[in-house]
Write a protein that holds these residues in place. Structure first.
Motif, mmCIF file in Angstrom:
data_model
loop_
_atom_site.group_PDB
_atom_site.id
_atom_site.type_symbol
_atom_site.label_atom_id
_atom_site.label_comp_id
_atom_site.label_asym_id
_atom_site.label_seq_id
_atom_site.Cartn_x
_atom_site.Cartn_y
_atom_site.Cartn_z
ATOM 1 N N GLU A 1 0.829 -1.205 0.000
ATOM 2 C CA GLU A 1 0.000 0.000 0.000
ATOM 3 C C GLU A 1 0.863 1.254 0.000
ATOM 4 O O GLU A 1 0.708 2.117 -0.858
ATOM 5 N N ASP A 2 1.760 1.383 0.958
ATOM 6 C CA ASP A 2 2.630 2.554 1.061
ATOM 7 C C ASP A 2 3.676 2.260 2.125
ATOM 8 O O ASP A 2 3.422 2.423 3.316
ATOM 9 N N GLY A 3 4.842 1.830 1.702
ATOM 10 C CA GLY A 3 5.868 1.415 2.645
ATOM 11 C C GLY A 3 6.332 2.528 3.558
ATOM 12 O O GLY A 3 6.591 2.304 4.745
ATOM 13 N N LEU A 4 6.429 3.744 3.041
ATOM 14 C CA LEU A 4 6.898 4.856 3.865
ATOM 15 C C LEU A 4 5.860 5.219 4.929
ATOM 16 O O LEU A 4 6.205 5.472 6.085
ATOM 17 N N ALA A 5 4.592 5.234 4.544
ATOM 18 C CA ALA A 5 3.537 5.515 5.523
ATOM 19 C C ALA A 5 3.475 4.420 6.574
ATOM 20 O O ALA A 5 3.231 4.692 7.757
ATOM 21 N N GLU A 6 3.721 3.179 6.175
ATOM 22 C CA GLU A 6 3.749 2.074 7.138
ATOM 23 C C GLU A 6 4.857 2.273 8.161
ATOM 24 O O GLU A 6 4.645 2.102 9.369
ATOM 25 N N THR A 7 6.043 2.653 7.693
ATOM 26 C CA THR A 7 7.146 2.916 8.619
ATOM 27 C C THR A 7 6.793 4.019 9.597
ATOM 28 O O THR A 7 7.063 3.919 10.802
#
Length: 222
Positions: free
Chosen positions: A29-35
């Motif tokens: 979905e969105d790796g940066l938002a997940e982090t």
């Protein structure tokens, strides 16, 4: 230097997937938002940052978590530097890291600096951060580590597919290498992981996860 390298295939053109563990390195979905949701907010960051703050991580992967943390540190404008230590059994080739990180253009200037300086197993001194990636199995490397972290990112592959990185003994070593009132965060809410952290001395909380994951886990030592 660790001889074993990450074995990859690419999903949707930009998301690396480990063929060894059949698991993506970051959210589709969105790796940066997940982090940001799991590891930064899950550890109360950037509010807890101070000079010398030490983040430790199980699973360096693409380096995305480090870059997001470094960017958050820089955005605070605090003096001094951030310390970041990561344990990685199957390091990714630099060219593969570069291909994966191209999905996050806002991090491109920092990614370029990291990739230019990157060499596993040594301290990499960057602008405002010191990165140390420890190659090898964390079950052997962590007990020999002489430091303690203020915050832990537990980011190994899925506990169902890589249970060795989530066992009770390793969670005990995480606790033993955590500063007083230090924290831990992970995307998983697997019961045996939460029990392992609790038995190791963390006060564990199940909180809302990222995207389609209903829950994740945070903890405070002591």
């Amino acid at each position: 230097m660790q001889d074993q390298r990450a074995e990859l295939e690419w999903r949707e053109g930009q998301v690396p997937v480990s063929t060894r563990f059949d698991d993506p390195y970051f959210s589709l979905e969105d790796g940066l938002a997940e982090t940001g949701h799991v590891f930064l907010a899950g550890n109360g960051l950037p509010d807890r940052f101070r000079d010398g703050f030490h983040v430790a991580e199980l699973g360096f992967g693409t380096g995305l978590n480090f870059l997001a943390t470094w960017a958050a540190w820089r955005a605070t404008g605090l003096p001094g530097s951030l310390r970041f230590t990561s344990f990685e059994a199957f390091p990714m080739a630099v060219e593969d890291m570069a291909a994966a990180l191209a999905a996050f253009p806002t991090l491109e200037p920092l990614a370029a600096q990291m990739l230019a300086a990157f060499e596993l197993g040594i301290d990499v001194v960057l602008d405002g951060a010191v990165l140390h990636v420890v190659p090898g199995d964390a079950r052997a490397a962590l007990p020999a580590w002489a430091s303690k972290a203020d915050a832990w990112f537990l980011d190994g592959f899925s506990p169902a597919k890589n249970p060795e990185l989530w066992g009770a003994d390793l969670m005990g070593q995480v606790a033993a290498h955590t500063a007083p009132q230090g924290t831990v965060a992970t995307y998983t809410a697997a019961g045996f992981v939460r029990r392992g952290l609790a038995d190791a001395g963390f006060t564990v909380t199940r909180v809302p996860g990222f995207g389609r994951k209903r829950h994740m886990t945070t903890g405070v030592l002591g």
